[in-house]
Motif scaffolding. Structure first.
Motif, PDB file in Angstrom:
ATOM      1  N   ARG A 154       0.845  -1.196   0.000  1.00  0.00           N
ATOM      2  CA  ARG A 154       0.000   0.000   0.000  1.00  0.00           C
ATOM      3  C   ARG A 154       0.879   1.244   0.000  1.00  0.00           C
ATOM      4  N   LEU A 155       0.505   2.221  -0.835  1.00  0.00           N
ATOM      5  CA  LEU A 155       1.237   3.488  -0.861  1.00  0.00           C
ATOM      6  C   LEU A 155       0.260   4.607  -0.540  1.00  0.00           C
ATOM      7  N   GLY A 156       0.714   5.596   0.212  1.00  0.00           N
ATOM      8  CA  GLY A 156      -0.124   6.753   0.537  1.00  0.00           C
ATOM      9  C   GLY A 156      -1.288   6.384   1.435  1.00  0.00           C
ATOM     10  N   LYS A 157      -2.300   7.254   1.396  1.00  0.00           N
ATOM     11  CA  LYS A 157      -3.460   7.044   2.286  1.00  0.00           C
ATOM     12  C   LYS A 157      -4.352   5.934   1.764  1.00  0.00           C
ATOM     13  N   ARG A 158      -5.166   5.349   2.673  1.00  0.00           N
ATOM     14  CA  ARG A 158      -6.073   4.279   2.250  1.00  0.00           C
ATOM     15  C   ARG A 158      -7.058   4.779   1.200  1.00  0.00           C
ATOM     16  N   THR A 159      -7.362   6.068   1.262  1.00  0.00           N
ATOM     17  CA  THR A 159      -8.318   6.637   0.298  1.00  0.00           C
ATOM     18  C   THR A 159      -7.736   6.741  -1.110  1.00  0.00           C
ATOM     19  N   GLU A 160      -6.423   6.615  -1.242  1.00  0.00           N
ATOM     20  CA  GLU A 160      -5.786   6.771  -2.565  1.00  0.00           C
ATOM     21  C   GLU A 160      -5.871   5.495  -3.393  1.00  0.00           C
ATOM     22  N   SER A 161      -6.173   4.385  -2.754  1.00  0.00           N
ATOM     23  CA  SER A 161      -6.266   3.091  -3.448  1.00  0.00           C
ATOM     24  C   SER A 161      -5.044   2.790  -4.319  1.00  0.00           C
ATOM     25  N   ARG A 162      -3.869   3.099  -3.802  1.00  0.00           N
ATOM     26  CA  ARG A 162      -2.638   2.732  -4.537  1.00  0.00           C
ATOM     27  C   ARG A 162      -2.064   1.495  -3.862  1.00  0.00           C
ATOM     28  N   ASN A 163      -2.065   0.405  -4.583  1.00  0.00           N
ATOM     29  CA  ASN A 163      -1.647  -0.863  -3.990  1.00  0.00           C
ATOM     30  C   ASN A 163      -0.893  -1.702  -5.023  1.00  0.00           C
TER      31      ASN A 163
ATOM     32  N   ARG B 213       9.231   1.543   0.667  1.00  0.00           N
ATOM     33  CA  ARG B 213       8.625   2.882   0.470  1.00  0.00           C
ATOM     34  C   ARG B 213       9.713   3.942   0.534  1.00  0.00           C
ATOM     35  N   TRP B 214      10.580   3.800   1.536  1.00  0.00           N
ATOM     36  CA  TRP B 214      11.691   4.756   1.694  1.00  0.00           C
ATOM     37  C   TRP B 214      12.572   4.778   0.437  1.00  0.00           C
ATOM     38  N   MET B 215      12.857   3.602  -0.094  1.00  0.00           N
ATOM     39  CA  MET B 215      13.708   3.523  -1.292  1.00  0.00           C
ATOM     40  C   MET B 215      13.120   4.326  -2.445  1.00  0.00           C
ATOM     41  N   LYS B 216      11.789   4.367  -2.502  1.00  0.00           N
ATOM     42  CA  LYS B 216      11.138   5.041  -3.628  1.00  0.00           C
ATOM     43  C   LYS B 216      10.630   6.435  -3.255  1.00  0.00           C
ATOM     44  N   GLY B 217      11.016   6.932  -2.080  1.00  0.00           N
ATOM     45  CA  GLY B 217      10.605   8.278  -1.684  1.00  0.00           C
ATOM     46  C   GLY B 217       9.122   8.388  -1.356  1.00  0.00           C
ATOM     47  N   GLU B 218       8.474   7.272  -1.058  1.00  0.00           N
ATOM     48  CA  GLU B 218       7.054   7.278  -0.663  1.00  0.00           C
ATOM     49  C   GLU B 218       6.954   7.524   0.848  1.00  0.00           C
ATOM     50  N   ASP B 219       5.792   8.035   1.304  1.00  0.00           N
ATOM     51  CA  ASP B 219       5.599   8.230   2.745  1.00  0.00           C
ATOM     52  C   ASP B 219       5.642   6.885   3.468  1.00  0.00           C
ATOM     53  N   LEU B 220       6.278   6.867   4.632  1.00  0.00           N
ATOM     54  CA  LEU B 220       6.247   5.649   5.443  1.00  0.00           C
ATOM     55  C   LEU B 220       4.863   5.531   6.062  1.00  0.00           C
ATOM     56  N   ILE B 221       4.414   4.312   6.278  1.00  0.00           N
ATOM     57  CA  ILE B 221       3.065   4.136   6.816  1.00  0.00           C
ATOM     58  C   ILE B 221       3.148   3.829   8.307  1.00  0.00           C
ATOM     59  N   THR B 222       2.519   4.712   9.108  1.00  0.00           N
ATOM     60  CA  THR B 222       2.572   4.549  10.569  1.00  0.00           C
ATOM     61  C   THR B 222       1.304   3.895  11.105  1.00  0.00           C
ATOM     62  N   HIS B 223       0.262   3.811  10.304  1.00  0.00           N
ATOM     63  CA  HIS B 223      -1.048   3.292  10.722  1.00  0.00           C
ATOM     64  C   HIS B 223      -1.715   4.182  11.772  1.00  0.00           C
ATOM     65  N   LEU B 224      -1.320   5.449  11.866  1.00  0.00           N
ATOM     66  CA  LEU B 224      -1.966   6.357  12.811  1.00  0.00           C
ATOM     67  C   LEU B 224      -3.411   6.604  12.361  1.00  0.00           C
ATOM     68  N   GLY B 225      -3.573   7.097  11.161  1.00  0.00           N
ATOM     69  CA  GLY B 225      -4.907   7.177  10.560  1.00  0.00           C
ATOM     70  C   GLY B 225      -5.842   8.231  11.112  1.00  0.00           C
ATOM     71  N   LEU B 226      -5.351   9.166  11.949  1.00  0.00           N
ATOM     72  CA  LEU B 226      -6.262  10.169  12.524  1.00  0.00           C
ATOM     73  C   LEU B 226      -6.840  11.095  11.451  1.00  0.00           C
ATOM     74  N   GLU B 227      -6.091  11.241  10.343  1.00  0.00           N
ATOM     75  CA  GLU B 227      -6.519  12.197   9.319  1.00  0.00           C
ATOM     76  C   GLU B 227      -7.873  11.830   8.709  1.00  0.00           C
ATOM     77  N   TYR B 228      -8.253  10.548   8.781  1.00  0.00           N
ATOM     78  CA  TYR B 228      -9.537  10.163   8.198  1.00  0.00           C
ATOM     79  C   TYR B 228     -10.711  10.683   9.035  1.00  0.00           C
ATOM     80  N   TYR B 229     -10.433  11.156  10.251  1.00  0.00           N
ATOM     81  CA  TYR B 229     -11.515  11.572  11.169  1.00  0.00           C
ATOM     82  C   TYR B 229     -11.501  13.066  11.447  1.00  0.00           C
ATOM     83  N   ASP B 230     -10.627  13.802  10.725  1.00  0.00           N
ATOM     84  CA  ASP B 230     -10.555  15.247  10.945  1.00  0.00           C
ATOM     85  C   ASP B 230     -11.845  15.914  10.494  1.00  0.00           C
TER      86      ASP B 230
END
Ligand SMILES: NC(=O)c1ccc[n+]([C@@H]2O[C@H](COP(=O)([O-])OP(=O)(O)OC[C@H]3O[C@@H](n4cnc5c(N)ncnc54)[C@H](O)[C@@H]3O)[C@@H](O)[C@H]2O)c1
Length: 439
Positions: free
Chosen positions: A55-64, A422-439
């Motif tokens: 998975r790359l980026g946010k879950r809403t981006e559907s990049r997998n 992800r780091w190798m390709k300059g993509e955001d690391l995924i922390t699974h925090l996910g608070l942004e979906y509830y802002d």
């Protein structure tokens, strides 16, 4: 190289040689499987590099994307196989002898396997006492043996017109060893090679030859091999990635799936008893107590790291952990493992879990060999050298920097692996925090 800087990754141009010291059950199952995949006879089941998505980026981006579409891995068509063994059997004869692959499938890849003939081995019976064979290099000093292996690698590269090579140890488990003075520095190790120091095991000579040739090295057995200061210095000096040790396949794989789950719910444990029956050549070698000791140390290490008994004394402060392997020829490569786990819950009430895993050892190990070969080659092209902790996912006793404990929890290992990609390709690391979906 700074760990924060995204690396420039060279393209996987040209052919990649995959060299295995040891052309036994695991190595031949790996080679046969890759050839079968190339012929579309089977999908690459069990291989993260071939079937895994990320998975790359946010879950809403559907990049997998598939992992091999994110990072530039060598294509299977560009792999060329070679190896060493004390037996003269081609990869076909050795696979037939191992009995892992059904003969109808094996016949379909016979020409490719027949073509893989083992080079003569560097072998010392003291380190693997139960077997011996005719295909060995003539007696010489250990340094001369290292030089002969370096020449083998150079010839293999030239004869097959290869751009790069990787080496994955698929040889027998050597007797138990702890680092000694000769392993404390590269200088002492090279002096030891010249003097044929008895503390230098054959696997260490292969690893030395690989690193001197700029070839990344993965250790699939629990041997000491590259887990010494001398080899770390050499890997650093030559800028070569290394990783190990001991493929995490059957029972330890199960352990590192279950133990993090029990710990996550803070269920206590009073004992974990594991036993196996195994009838292949690996089982025969491990029937020797000194060789089993190496395996036992490797198998025992995972639980303590996962349960952290010092930090959770009430739950894991005193538990019995026993591991047994019984050599039982009728089973061949089809290992059967039993685990009895004594756990306790709320108010100390005891419970038990029983695991009965009827597995196929080499079927589980083969895709790991493939992934390790491709990821090590990727690491090399990304300019990464020394211990590749992100490949701990594949090992029972993962190598780690001296300042940290090795990570055994398979879910942490997988997250580390994927974040590294992800780091190798300059993509955001995924922390699974996910608070942004509830802002
Ligand atoms: N199959 C698994 O699930 C698994 C898991 C973890 C580790 N391993 C380890 O992987 C290794 C390979 O397993 P396997 O089942 O293929 O064993 P195997 O006995 O079928 O093959 C090992 C081969 O290595 C050869 N060998 C031994 N010393 C050598 C040397 N110095 N140079 C060259 N060849 C040498 C042997 O002749 C043999 O053919 C073993 O060390 C095993 O413990 C296997």
């Amino acid at each position: 190289m700074s760990v924060r800087q995204t690396p420039a990754i060279g393209a996987p141009e040209g052919k990649l040689g995959v060299l295995t010291p040891g052309l036994g059950a695991v190595a031949t199952t790996f080679i046969a499987g890759v050839e079968a995949i190339k012929k579309n006879l089977t999908p690459p089941i069990g291989s993260l590099t071939q079937m895994g998505r990320i998975r790359l980026g946010k879950r809403t981006e559907s990049r997998n994307p598939l992992i091999h579409d994110l990072v530039p891995l060598a294509p299977l068509d560009n792999l060329v196989f070679g190896g060493w063994d004390i037996y003269e059997d081609s990869a076909y004869d050795s696979a037939k002898n191992a009995g892992v692959i059904a003969s109808d499938l094996l016949e379909k890849v016979r020409p490719e396997l027949d073509a893989v003939k083992p080079m003569s081995a560097v072998f010392e019976k003291r380190y693997v006492t139960r077997i011996d064979g005719p295909n060995k290099k003539a007696p010489a000093s250990k340094m001369e043996h290292a030089e002969a292996l370096i020449e083998d690698i150079a010839n293999f590269k030239k004869d097959n017109d290869l751009a790069r090579c990787v080496m994955v140890w698929c040889g027998s488990t050597e007797i138990f060893q702890t680092p000694s003075d000769v392993h404390s520095s590269l200088e002492k190790f090279e002096e030891g090679l010249r003097k044929s120091d008895p503390e230098i095991a054959p696997s260490q000579i292969y690893a030395y030859a690989a690193l001197k040739s700029g070839v990344p090295f993965a250790n699939g057995a629990p041997n000491l091999t590259v887990d010494t200061n001398a080899m770390l210095q050499l890997a650093g000096r030559e800028g070569v990635p290394i990783c190990g040790k001991d493929y995490k396949t059957g029972q330890t794989f199960m352990k590192t799936l279950l133990a993090p789950g029990l710990k996550s719910r803070l269920l206590g444990m009073s004992g974990w008893f594991s036993t196996n029956i195994l009838g292949n050549r690996d089982g025969e070698v491990l029937d020797e107590p000194a060789n089993f000791r190496t395996k036992e140390e490797s198998k025992l290490s995972a639980l303590d790291v996962i349960f952290q008994p010092d930090q959770y004394p009430d739950l894991y402060g005193k538990y019995d952990h026993k591991v047994r392997i019984e050599y039982y020829p009728p089973r061949g490569d089809n290992k059967e493992g039993w685990d009895n786990i004594d756990i306790f819950g709320w108010m100390g009430y005891p419970m038990q879990i029983k695991v009965n895993f009827l597995c196929r050892d080499s079927i589980l190990a083969a895709p790991l060999v493939l992934d390790l070969a491709l990821f090590l080659d990727l690491a090399q092209r990304a300019g990464m050298s020394g211990i590749q902790e992100w490949l701990s996912f594949y090992f029972k006793s993962p190598m780690a920097a001296q300042s940290v404990y090795p990570e055994h929890d398979i879910f942490i290992q997988l997250m580390k692996l994927k974040n590294t990609l992800r780091w190798m390709k300059g993509e955001d690391l995924i922390t699974h925090l996910g608070l942004e979906y509830y802002d």
